[in-house]
Design a protein around this motif. Sequence first.
Motif, PDB file in Angstrom:
ATOM      1  N   LEU A  28       0.814  -1.219   0.000  1.00  0.00           N
ATOM      2  CA  LEU A  28       0.000   0.000   0.000  1.00  0.00           C
ATOM      3  C   LEU A  28       0.845   1.265   0.000  1.00  0.00           C
ATOM      4  N   GLY A  29       1.933   1.236   0.767  1.00  0.00           N
ATOM      5  CA  GLY A  29       2.735   2.446   0.928  1.00  0.00           C
ATOM      6  C   GLY A  29       4.041   2.456   0.173  1.00  0.00           C
ATOM      7  N   GLY A  30       4.320   1.410  -0.592  1.00  0.00           N
ATOM      8  CA  GLY A  30       5.572   1.367  -1.333  1.00  0.00           C
ATOM      9  C   GLY A  30       6.784   1.145  -0.447  1.00  0.00           C
ATOM     10  N   GLY A  31       6.585   0.541   0.708  1.00  0.00           N
ATOM     11  CA  GLY A  31       7.681   0.309   1.640  1.00  0.00           C
ATOM     12  C   GLY A  31       8.337  -1.046   1.431  1.00  0.00           C
ATOM     13  N   GLU A  32       9.312  -1.339   2.279  1.00  0.00           N
ATOM     14  CA  GLU A  32       9.996  -2.624   2.222  1.00  0.00           C
ATOM     15  C   GLU A  32       9.761  -3.387   3.521  1.00  0.00           C
ATOM     16  N   VAL A  33       9.885  -4.717   3.424  1.00  0.00           N
ATOM     17  CA  VAL A  33       9.680  -5.580   4.582  1.00  0.00           C
ATOM     18  C   VAL A  33      10.997  -6.240   4.949  1.00  0.00           C
ATOM     19  N   LEU A  34      11.315  -6.208   6.224  1.00  0.00           N
ATOM     20  CA  LEU A  34      12.464  -6.900   6.764  1.00  0.00           C
ATOM     21  C   LEU A  34      11.931  -7.972   7.711  1.00  0.00           C
ATOM     22  N   ILE A  35      12.277  -9.220   7.472  1.00  0.00           N
ATOM     23  CA  ILE A  35      11.811 -10.313   8.327  1.00  0.00           C
ATOM     24  C   ILE A  35      12.813 -10.499   9.460  1.00  0.00           C
ATOM     25  N   ALA A  36      12.368 -10.277  10.684  1.00  0.00           N
ATOM     26  CA  ALA A  36      13.202 -10.496  11.861  1.00  0.00           C
ATOM     27  C   ALA A  36      12.973 -11.934  12.314  1.00  0.00           C
ATOM     28  N   ARG A  37      13.876 -12.834  11.938  1.00  0.00           N
ATOM     29  CA  ARG A  37      13.735 -14.273  12.233  1.00  0.00           C
ATOM     30  C   ARG A  37      14.236 -14.547  13.638  1.00  0.00           C
ATOM     31  N   VAL A  38      13.323 -14.866  14.536  1.00  0.00           N
ATOM     32  CA  VAL A  38      13.619 -15.077  15.943  1.00  0.00           C
ATOM     33  C   VAL A  38      14.151 -16.492  16.179  1.00  0.00           C
ATOM     34  N   MET A  39      15.329 -16.579  16.806  1.00  0.00           N
ATOM     35  CA  MET A  39      15.930 -17.879  17.140  1.00  0.00           C
ATOM     36  C   MET A  39      16.441 -17.819  18.578  1.00  0.00           C
ATOM     37  N   GLN A  40      15.514 -17.848  19.513  1.00  0.00           N
ATOM     38  CA  GLN A  40      15.833 -17.665  20.921  1.00  0.00           C
ATOM     39  C   GLN A  40      16.734 -18.767  21.458  1.00  0.00           C
ATOM     40  N   ASP A  41      16.559 -19.991  21.015  1.00  0.00           N
ATOM     41  CA  ASP A  41      17.319 -21.111  21.561  1.00  0.00           C
ATOM     42  C   ASP A  41      18.797 -21.082  21.170  1.00  0.00           C
ATOM     43  N   LEU A  42      19.191 -20.281  20.210  1.00  0.00           N
ATOM     44  CA  LEU A  42      20.594 -20.203  19.814  1.00  0.00           C
ATOM     45  C   LEU A  42      21.380 -19.211  20.658  1.00  0.00           C
ATOM     46  N   LYS A  43      20.726 -18.512  21.576  1.00  0.00           N
ATOM     47  CA  LYS A  43      21.415 -17.523  22.407  1.00  0.00           C
ATOM     48  C   LYS A  43      22.550 -18.148  23.209  1.00  0.00           C
ATOM     49  N   THR A  44      22.376 -19.375  23.645  1.00  0.00           N
ATOM     50  CA  THR A  44      23.407 -20.014  24.464  1.00  0.00           C
ATOM     51  C   THR A  44      24.540 -20.596  23.627  1.00  0.00           C
ATOM     52  N   ALA A  45      24.360 -20.670  22.321  1.00  0.00           N
ATOM     53  CA  ALA A  45      25.400 -21.237  21.447  1.00  0.00           C
ATOM     54  C   ALA A  45      26.505 -20.215  21.207  1.00  0.00           C
ATOM     55  N   ARG A  59      17.777 -22.648   9.422  1.00  0.00           N
ATOM     56  CA  ARG A  59      16.540 -21.947   9.782  1.00  0.00           C
ATOM     57  C   ARG A  59      16.272 -20.756   8.863  1.00  0.00           C
ATOM     58  N   LEU A  60      17.321 -20.054   8.490  1.00  0.00           N
ATOM     59  CA  LEU A  60      17.125 -18.943   7.554  1.00  0.00           C
ATOM     60  C   LEU A  60      16.636 -19.469   6.209  1.00  0.00           C
ATOM     61  N   GLY A  61      17.159 -20.619   5.785  1.00  0.00           N
ATOM     62  CA  GLY A  61      16.681 -21.249   4.550  1.00  0.00           C
ATOM     63  C   GLY A  61      15.234 -21.676   4.661  1.00  0.00           C
ATOM     64  N   GLN A  62      14.850 -22.237   5.810  1.00  0.00           N
ATOM     65  CA  GLN A  62      13.460 -22.631   6.030  1.00  0.00           C
ATOM     66  C   GLN A  62      12.536 -21.407   5.988  1.00  0.00           C
ATOM     67  N   THR A  63      13.015 -20.305   6.535  1.00  0.00           N
ATOM     68  CA  THR A  63      12.234 -19.065   6.511  1.00  0.00           C
ATOM     69  C   THR A  63      12.037 -18.603   5.075  1.00  0.00           C
TER      70      THR A  63
END
Length: 156
Positions: A28-45, A59-63
């Motif tokens: 509608l507005g001619g904007g762009e979308v950025l997908i913020a892919r949340v991966m909370q379980d990788l924080k400890t890695a 996971r990024l490929g699956q997204t």
Amino acid sequence: MLRKIIAAYNEGPDALDGLVLACSFAELGGGEVLIARVMQDLKTANTVDRPAQLLMRERLGQTRNAVAQTLGSEASLEVYPVIDSSIPGALHEVAETERGDLMTFGATHLGRFGRFALGGGAESGLTGSPSPVAVAPHGLRDTPPWRPRVMGAAYD
């Protein structure tokens, strides 16, 4: 005008609803979308840990595949990995860093009680958000192309 829309995305079943909402507003507005892919379980890695890197890449490929299946193979959206133990805080940081004009979420599939008992992403994203937040109705991804006719807004 919505120039940049941040679509919060995880592997949950309703995340695609938020993505469809973000793309509708962007169209509608001619904007762009950025997908913020949340991966909370990788924080400890460890970020240099090869298995963690492979998992993040997978996971990024699956997204990207989910986006292509939902929006069509021609959809080319940037996927931004979000790895943090505080998902709302990390999403707020993405919105600030990327200067997001709007953040979208899919509604939880757990209903009112599930949101209350477990906390929904959209509800936690509202608190302290540097940008407005829009929550997609459940099942939006399964409807014909959607265009908003009436919008409601709340401010606290």
